[in-house]
Scaffold this motif. Structure first.
Motif, PDB file in Angstrom:
ATOM      1  N   UNK A 197       4.295  23.232  10.592  1.00  0.00           N
ATOM      2  CA  UNK A 197       5.323  23.045   9.574  1.00  0.00           C
ATOM      3  C   UNK A 197       6.249  21.894   9.966  1.00  0.00           C
ATOM      4  N   UNK A 198       6.547  21.788  11.254  1.00  0.00           N
ATOM      5  CA  UNK A 198       7.396  20.699  11.753  1.00  0.00           C
ATOM      6  C   UNK A 198       6.736  19.342  11.540  1.00  0.00           C
ATOM      7  N   UNK A 199       5.413  19.327  11.492  1.00  0.00           N
ATOM      8  CA  UNK A 199       4.686  18.078  11.239  1.00  0.00           C
ATOM      9  C   UNK A 199       4.656  17.723   9.758  1.00  0.00           C
ATOM     10  N   UNK A 243      15.977  24.513   8.639  1.00  0.00           N
ATOM     11  CA  UNK A 243      16.840  25.010   9.711  1.00  0.00           C
ATOM     12  C   UNK A 243      15.987  25.647  10.813  1.00  0.00           C
ATOM     13  N   UNK A 244      14.929  26.345  10.436  1.00  0.00           N
ATOM     14  CA  UNK A 244      14.009  26.948  11.409  1.00  0.00           C
ATOM     15  C   UNK A 244      13.420  25.878  12.323  1.00  0.00           C
ATOM     16  N   UNK A 245      12.924  24.807  11.741  1.00  0.00           N
ATOM     17  CA  UNK A 245      12.337  23.716  12.523  1.00  0.00           C
ATOM     18  C   UNK A 245      13.398  23.077  13.418  1.00  0.00           C
ATOM     19  N   UNK A 246      14.598  22.894  12.884  1.00  0.00           N
ATOM     20  CA  UNK A 246      15.685  22.293  13.673  1.00  0.00           C
ATOM     21  C   UNK A 246      16.030  23.166  14.877  1.00  0.00           C
ATOM     22  N   UNK A 247      16.113  24.471  14.687  1.00  0.00           N
ATOM     23  CA  UNK A 247      16.396  25.397  15.790  1.00  0.00           C
ATOM     24  C   UNK A 247      15.311  25.302  16.845  1.00  0.00           C
ATOM     25  N   UNK A 248      14.062  25.291  16.398  1.00  0.00           N
ATOM     26  CA  UNK A 248      12.933  25.234  17.335  1.00  0.00           C
ATOM     27  C   UNK A 248      12.907  23.919  18.106  1.00  0.00           C
ATOM     28  N   UNK A 299      15.595  21.951  18.688  1.00  0.00           N
ATOM     29  CA  UNK A 299      16.770  21.923  19.564  1.00  0.00           C
ATOM     30  C   UNK A 299      16.555  22.791  20.797  1.00  0.00           C
ATOM     31  N   UNK A 300      15.817  23.875  20.633  1.00  0.00           N
ATOM     32  CA  UNK A 300      15.536  24.775  21.744  1.00  0.00           C
ATOM     33  C   UNK A 300      14.366  24.339  22.597  1.00  0.00           C
ATOM     34  N   UNK A 301      13.732  23.221  22.227  1.00  0.00           N
ATOM     35  CA  UNK A 301      12.611  22.704  23.005  1.00  0.00           C
ATOM     36  C   UNK A 301      11.296  23.410  22.740  1.00  0.00           C
ATOM     37  N   UNK A 302      11.269  24.269  21.738  1.00  0.00           N
ATOM     38  CA  UNK A 302      10.048  25.005  21.437  1.00  0.00           C
ATOM     39  C   UNK A 302       9.020  24.125  20.725  1.00  0.00           C
ATOM     40  N   UNK A 303       9.515  23.219  19.902  1.00  0.00           N
ATOM     41  CA  UNK A 303       8.650  22.296  19.171  1.00  0.00           C
ATOM     42  C   UNK A 303       9.035  20.888  19.591  1.00  0.00           C
ATOM     43  N   UNK A 304       8.070  20.139  20.040  1.00  0.00           N
ATOM     44  CA  UNK A 304       8.315  18.762  20.444  1.00  0.00           C
ATOM     45  C   UNK A 304       7.397  17.847  19.661  1.00  0.00           C
ATOM     46  N   UNK A 305       7.961  16.766  19.170  1.00  0.00           N
ATOM     47  CA  UNK A 305       7.160  15.796  18.435  1.00  0.00           C
ATOM     48  C   UNK A 305       6.531  14.843  19.443  1.00  0.00           C
ATOM     49  N   UNK A 326       0.995  11.755  19.510  1.00  0.00           N
ATOM     50  CA  UNK A 326      -0.208  12.065  18.754  1.00  0.00           C
ATOM     51  C   UNK A 326       0.163  12.766  17.437  1.00  0.00           C
ATOM     52  N   UNK A 327       1.166  13.628  17.481  1.00  0.00           N
ATOM     53  CA  UNK A 327       1.617  14.317  16.290  1.00  0.00           C
ATOM     54  C   UNK A 327       2.218  13.333  15.306  1.00  0.00           C
ATOM     55  N   UNK A 328       2.967  12.393  15.789  1.00  0.00           N
ATOM     56  CA  UNK A 328       3.573  11.399  14.907  1.00  0.00           C
ATOM     57  C   UNK A 328       2.498  10.535  14.254  1.00  0.00           C
ATOM     58  N   UNK A 329       1.436  10.246  14.978  1.00  0.00           N
ATOM     59  CA  UNK A 329       0.341   9.461  14.411  1.00  0.00           C
ATOM     60  C   UNK A 329      -0.334  10.222  13.279  1.00  0.00           C
TER      61      UNK A 329
END
Length: 86
Positions: free
Chosen positions: A24-26, A62-67, A69-75, A78-81
């Protein structure tokens, strides 16, 4: 009134929930995530709603932002590509 940032434990999310939040963050929609994981779109929506409730997020953004900020999801690069190739 001052705003406070609260960091939540990523351990409260299941592996499947974590995987869905990352996608979802992607920028993938529930339908796209469902196709990638061979599950129903409604199941994806339910997982995201469970994550939102667990982390006390107001909405998916907001869910993605929390994740993030907490380091759970990192871009990662390869994901950006993947986003650029859409």
């Amino acid at each position: 009134m001052e705003a406070q940032l609260t960091y939540h434990s990523c351990f409260s999310l299941t592996l499947r929930e974590h995987e869905i939040v990352e996608r979802s963050a992607l920028g993938f929609s529930a339908k796209e995530i469902a196709q990638q994981l061979s599950i129903a779109p409604r199941t994806v929506e339910r997982h995201l709603e469970n994550c939102r409730l667990k982390l006390h997020a107001r909405n998916r953004t907001h869910l993605v932002a929390i994740c993030m900020a907490g380091g759970m999801v990192q871009m990662k690069m390869a994901s950006m590509e993947q986003l650029v190739s859409l």
